[in-house]
Design an enzyme around this catalytic site. Sequence first.
Site, PDB file in Angstrom:
ATOM      1  N   LYS A   1       6.328  46.800 -81.926  1.00  0.00           N
ATOM      2  CA  LYS A   1       5.495  45.788 -81.273  1.00  0.00           C
ATOM      3  C   LYS A   1       4.065  45.950 -81.784  1.00  0.00           C
ATOM      4  CE  LYS A   1       4.280  44.059 -76.647  1.00  0.00           C
ATOM      5  NZ  LYS A   1       4.477  44.230 -75.191  1.00  0.00           N
TER       6      LYS A   1
ATOM      7  N   SER B   1       6.021  40.210 -72.451  1.00  0.00           N
ATOM      8  CA  SER B   1       5.216  40.032 -73.642  1.00  0.00           C
ATOM      9  C   SER B   1       5.859  40.594 -74.912  1.00  0.00           C
ATOM     10  CB  SER B   1       3.858  40.709 -73.437  1.00  0.00           C
ATOM     11  OG  SER B   1       4.008  42.115 -73.366  1.00  0.00           O
TER      12      SER B   1
ATOM     13  N   SER C   1       7.484  43.498 -69.241  1.00  0.00           N
ATOM     14  CA  SER C   1       7.418  43.004 -70.621  1.00  0.00           C
ATOM     15  C   SER C   1       8.448  43.577 -71.585  1.00  0.00           C
ATOM     16  CB  SER C   1       6.020  43.262 -71.194  1.00  0.00           C
ATOM     17  OG  SER C   1       5.109  42.316 -70.695  1.00  0.00           O
TER      18      SER C   1
END
Lengths: 491, 95
Positions: A78, A153, A177
């Site tokens: 990420k 997210s 997330s």
Amino acid sequence: MSMHTLSISQMAKGLREGEFTSEALTRHYLARIEELDDEYNSYITVTPEIAIEQAKAADELIATGNAGVLTGIPIAHKDIFCTKGVRTSAGSKMLDNFISPYDATAVSKLAQSGMVMLGKTNMDEFAMGSTNESSFYGATTNPFNTDMIPGGSSGGSAAAVAALLAPVATATDTGGSIRQPASHCGLTGIKPTYGAVSRFGMIAFASSLDQGGVVARTAEDAALVLDAMMGHDPLDSTSNPTASPATTASLGDSLQGKTIGVPTQFLSDNLDADVKRVFDETRATLESLGAQFKETDLAAAEQAVATYYVIAPAEASANLSRYDGVKFGYRCKDPQDLQDLYLRSRSEGFGDEVKRRILVGTYALSAGYYDAYYRKAQQVRALLTQQILAAFEGVDMIMGPTAPTPAYELGDKVNDPVATYLEDMFTIPANLSGIPAISFAAGFTESGLPIGMQLMAPHYGEAALLNAAHQFQLATNFHVQAVEKVLEVQA
Amino acid sequence: MALDHETLQKVARLAQLGLSNDDADRLNSDLNNILSMIDSLQTIDTDGIQPMAHPLGFNQPLRDDVVTHQDNREQLLANAPATEDGHILVPKVID
């Protein structure tokens, strides 16, 4: 079987037995990203040079016979994890030009275990969002239906793994997330105990809630990677001195005699019908594996969203004050004076959702409102945590849906922040209380969108969660169907 | 607690964010929706409850104060928007 549908242990076996090399495996994934990612926008940055170099080093190590199970296995990170010499943007214009001078501890631990970095995945700006639509680099789409949100997210990590553009990916979870995108993309995603994975080099959103973890296609894959990520880190002062037990060791345990609590608050009458059906089916499967279910009370969960949306913005407003246009990140053109430099760099560098949260947080911390909002929220957080820990008395795990609905269309809730916030109602309690929680693919809607179920355990209970999901996956094939459905869409 | 324009602009100044009138109009209703959602906390009795700062209740650990040296000056300066002779440049602060 194609290389991109292999599990980590199958890949490790193929590498060890010389069926293919890490370089070939890595090039295969890089080619898929090149060919398919325009459709998903799941990567912000692809790092082919680093990937090939790491793959070649892995192949040399494998040839000596000293490789571990993760040696030569590709992974995506990420874009909130700092990666040395590579842009680390956190999905924001503010950090579009930021080249990290060091690796996050999670990244360096995975590199030391021999994993190969394919690139950096898309995300909501500074991890603020549940749809991936707040990214400066454009929204990510859901591989099951590209009109739909992937969740957020960590939507880029989830979409990349679901679309078979990475075998596994790192992710972070402040209010859901990791788990919510895992649920929307048919994956297994685990948020470990607060402090189990070092936050060093993980760009801060809300420091008392942020936790790194993994999204993977199976619980076994997630366990292998999580074990390599966890561990005490002197560079993170909130890193747990007590190590969580290795999760892979528990993957064979029986669920016989385990008790799973179901909070009545998680199964209200207005829950989505498909989500309710999948919950009931999951419960029946786990019962057939020997688990017993009982009702638990989690009344405080009803205040979780409100509590979170005071604490998270307050901590974000403090954390994001470092972005001032001086030492790194975006700087406005032709600043008139220092004040103008701060003001315009921040106003031009942050997107709307980040500004909303900074403003709410600044207000909640400002003179005259601190007691009414921030202190009050921290007190409610204490109450809620007491109630959650009490709910585990006589119960090994707590189960409920991960999200109240399956993935919805991109753009649906873009003008209604509160409606989006309420989507986090089932995931937030684990962040507030610091307990581990997992989401695993448990079924589909009629139109073929995945639905995930969530299990929570007391602090340091990652191994029990991954094992429960693993036992479920041994008895069902939703994780296999998920791959088949995506391959059908891609064909 | 509803937020009026004047308060919003004051909070924006505290946060070093510049808001045009359009921005302020757009954000004001969003923020008031958020504030009315979080106002539900006021109904909860929290008398005598210690505010919680760390999810596992840990205190900040102490470490030995040891001198370390990290040779990364060039890398750090490379990320600065404007530099000269190893310094970061900002607009003139004092006349």
